[in-house]
Write an enzyme that holds these catalytic residues in place. Structure first.
Site, PDB file in Angstrom:
ATOM      1  N   ASP A 231       0.827  -1.203   0.000  1.00 58.68           N
ATOM      2  CA  ASP A 231       0.000   0.000   0.000  1.00 58.68           C
ATOM      3  C   ASP A 231       0.870   1.265   0.000  1.00 58.68           C
ATOM      4  O   ASP A 231       1.975   1.271   0.537  1.00 58.68           O
ATOM      5  CB  ASP A 231      -0.862  -0.040   1.271  1.00 58.68           C
ATOM      6  CG  ASP A 231      -1.885   1.064   1.317  1.00 58.68           C
ATOM      7  OD1 ASP A 231      -2.776   1.068   0.450  1.00 58.68           O
ATOM      8  OD2 ASP A 231      -1.791   1.934   2.212  1.00 58.68           O
ATOM      9  N   GLU A 255       1.630  -0.164  -4.767  1.00 57.29           N
ATOM     10  CA  GLU A 255       0.586   0.775  -5.175  1.00 57.29           C
ATOM     11  C   GLU A 255       1.219   2.160  -5.326  1.00 57.29           C
ATOM     12  O   GLU A 255       1.672   2.758  -4.343  1.00 57.29           O
ATOM     13  CB  GLU A 255      -0.519   0.843  -4.117  1.00 57.29           C
ATOM     14  CG  GLU A 255      -1.610   1.832  -4.501  1.00 57.29           C
ATOM     15  CD  GLU A 255      -2.322   2.472  -3.313  1.00 57.29           C
ATOM     16  OE1 GLU A 255      -3.469   2.890  -3.487  1.00 57.29           O
ATOM     17  OE2 GLU A 255      -1.720   2.557  -2.215  1.00 57.29           O
TER      18      GLU A 255
END
Ligand SMILES: *[C@@H]1O[C@H](CO)[C@@H](O)[C@H](O)[C@H]1NC(C)=O
Ligand SMILES: *[C@@H]1O[C@H](CO)[C@@H](O)[C@H](O)[C@H]1NC(C)=O
Ligand SMILES: *[C@@H]1O[C@H](CO)[C@@H](O)[C@H](O)[C@H]1NC(C)=O
Ligand SMILES: *[C@@H]1O[C@H](CO)[C@@H](O)[C@H](O)[C@H]1NC(C)=O
Ligand SMILES: *[C@@H]1O[C@H](CO)[C@@H](O)[C@H](O)[C@H]1NC(C)=O
Ligand SMILES: *[C@@H]1O[C@H](CO)[C@@H](O)[C@H](O)[C@H]1NC(C)=O
Length: 562
Positions: A231, A255
């Site tokens: 993330d 990400e």
């Protein structure tokens, strides 16, 4: 030789738990089903109503996932990506509860809402028994402090419940990101806002770095994790990532949530892969209406092919939990089917977000985080379930028919009509359009040299035959704005699940059914440890974990010349 033997023994010792250190090349050719643990399946097949707009826990569990693997594998997916597993804040915040898992409080404990350590291990084992992989979402960038409202500095934030970093000095000084063009600001100031500050971990501190590296190594080993989705990767300095990825020892996909290929590409040097946000934006826009710009998709894909370090392992998606679902933009079935086709015919790893196959239409967060159990996991008379199942089978069949399919960059074949797109990735030809289902315009894809002379091709989506001409060209009229995915009839098994009436391939070949494709996938050379990754695709699927590890080690010994 001595050094080699010593190396093999180290592999043996490391491999004894349940992890197999899946590398980027082990992941290439796989297809990922992304699910939110809280929203996929409840324990014991319960199905209590869940209103996503309330942003509260809806009680999906790891046990629930384990019980529904048939649903996922039945569509041809051989990997799942689950939401973060660590303990999060328990309070109901200004933005609801931490059911999604991105508000970590204690990274040394599991989130009790999702089950126990044994439940997570059981999920991992159940996946491995099916030859499937487990990707776990992890957050390094931030924790969530338990104070309700922050003040102008971090003096009033309560870090005492954060584990293992409970001191304000473990975090960057309190400041929210104000300038996304200033990378220092992006990396060292905080995401969130005064109602929910995301305490930004000081990833410049060597002792914190080593704690995080040890943590990820332990997490991967304890739960037999095969890959990580990382993330907010662009909010941590780039040179943090290589040592973290090496400590994890498995495939990493970051990400980097931005549309600029030039910004995203450098992250493919420090991690194995990224989520393909640049092409997500152009893809969505290209097929969202009849006036969408297909050239912009061609431009972004061409730019990313040139600048990503390994385009074949980048994660391609049309939907995820952070963005409005495609069907919140348009429900024209032809546009939807065209857009959904893209991730399965391009260079990277396809990812499908739970619920897309059921036609969910949720808009911005949290409306797009609907509970899947409301569908009863019903797959009959679901056109998009059929669509994605066929696309998975076609991709596997193409990879089995041509050993270079997965690593050969796709080529666009120029079309006269700007509403048409033709993609060649031998032996597959994808014909897409954004004419929509009601267009009166008649149009034809023309693509020369995409097949062998006079080859018989099949559109796997309709089972129509398309014959190539004497120079391997095709000319195919658009029907109802629908996409067509052509592969040679000889690449489809005669007794298979995909267009058996027109298939001419050997019985039992890849494509014969979605659940047997795993066992016939070709082994691929690894970029990491040859001794471990040689196991890839050799069909240990039916064996228990212990047998698989033994097999890995024996193959490793053979490979090393023992
Ligand atoms: C989830 O569990 C909580 C606590 O038991 C309960 O209050 C809530 O109604 C449950 N929600 C759903 C959707 O089952
Ligand atoms: C927090 O860190 C500071 C600076 O390193 C140190 O002086 C202080 O003792 C620490 N506080 C606690 C409670 O550990
Ligand atoms: C960039 O952000 C950092 C951290 O907020 C700040 O200290 C620095 O002054 C900023 N640089 C510029 C040029 O604005
Ligand atoms: C479509 O995208 C291309 C490539 O990015 C761009 O050159 C062109 O101007 C765009 N067309 C329209 C109508 O926006
Ligand atoms: C499954 O969904 C289809 C399409 O909506 C419907 O016709 C069928 O009745 C459903 N089956 C079950 C068991 O709910
Ligand atoms: C396999 O792919 C390569 C690379 O694109 C291509 O040159 C070759 O013709 C393909 N072979 C078949 C049988 O499709």
């Amino acid at each position: 030789m001595f050094a080699t033997r010593f190396y093999v023994f180290s592999v043996l010792l490391l491999a004894v738990p349940t992890t197999f250190a899946a590398s980027a090349s082990d992941w290439r050719g796989r297809a990922i089903y992304q699910l939110l643990t809280d929203r996929f399946s409840q324990t014991n097949n319960q199905a209590t109503p869940c209103n996503p707009t309330q942003a509260l826990y809806c009680n999906g569990t790891w046990n629930g996932i384990t019980n529904r693997l048939d649903y996922i594998q039945g569509m041809g997916f051989d990997s799942i990506w689950i939401s973060p597993v660590v303990a999060n804040v328990e309070q109901t915040t200004a933005y609801g509860q931490a059911y999604h898992g991105y508000w970590a409080q204690d990274i040394t404990s599991l989130n009790p809402h999702f089950g126990t350590a044994d439940d997570l291990k059981a999920l991992s084992s159940a996946l491995h028994k099916r030859g499937m992989y487990l990707m776990v979402d992890v957050v390094v960038n931030h924790f969530v402090s338990t104070s309700s409202v922050a003040t102008s500095d971090n003096a009033n934030l309560d870090f005492s419940k954060l584990v293992p970093f409970s001191n304000a000095s473990d975090f960057h000084p309190y400041c929210f990101i104000t300038d996304f063009n200033n990378q220092t600001n992006v990396e060292q100031c905080w995401l969130g806002d005064q109602h929910l500050p995301l305490a930004d971990l000081n990833t410049e501190n060597p002792s914190i770095v080593s704690t995080m590296n040890n943590w990820i190594q332990g997490l991967v080993k304890s739960y037999g994790i095969d890959g990580l989705r990382i993330d907010t990767a662009k909010h941590v300095r780039k040179d943090f990532w290589p040592a973290f990825a090496m400590s994890a020892g498995v495939f990493t996909m970051g990400e980097v949530l931005i549309g600029d290929v030039g910004y995203v590409a450098p992250y493919t040097q420090v991690l194995d892969s990224v989520l393909d946000y640049p092409n997500y934006y152009t893809l969505t826009s290209a097929f969202s209406s009849q006036t969408g710009n297909l050239s912009a998709l061609i431009s972004s894909v061409t730019a990313s092919q040139k600048s990503y370090s390994t385009p074949s392992v980048v994660g391609s998606f049309l939907e995820n939990h952070d963005n409005p679902r495609f069907q919140s933009i348009t429900q024209d079935i032809s546009l939807v089917k065209n857009a959904m086709t893209w991730p399965f015919i391009q260079d990277g790893i396809p990812i499908l977000y739970q619920g897309q196959e059921q036609g969910f239409t949720g808009g911005v967060v949290p409306a797009n985080q609907e509970a899947l159990w409301t569908t009863g996991f019903n797959t009959s008379n679901k056109p998009l379930v059929t669509h994605v199942t066929t696309l998975n089978a076609a991709r596997k069949a193409a990879a089995a028919a041509n050993s270079t399919f997965l690593t050969t960059p796709l080529k666009f074949v120029t079309q006269q009509d700007p509403s048409l797109l033709a993609v060649s990735k031998p032996p597959l030809v994808a014909l897409l359009s954004n004419l929509g289902s009601n267009s009166a315009k008649s149009s034809t894809w023309v693509a020369s040299g995409v097949a062998s002379a006079n080859e018989v091709l099949v559109d796997v989506l309709s089972c129509a035959i398309v014959k190539a001409d004497g120079s391997g060209g095709v000319s195919v009229p658009v029907v109802g704005g629908l996409p067509q995915v052509l592969i040679p009839a000889s690449a489809l098994a005669k007794n298979g699940a995909v267009c058996p009436s027109v298939a001419t391939g050997a019985t039992g070949a890849t494509g014969s059914s979605s659940s047997t494709t795993l066992a016939t996938a070709k082994p691929s050379p690894s970029t990491k440890s040859g001794a471990i990754s040689i196991r890839s695709g050799l069909g240990f699927g039916g064996m228990g974990d212990g047998w698989r590890v033994l097999g890995v080690v024996l193959l490793g010994l053979l490979a090393q010349g023992w």
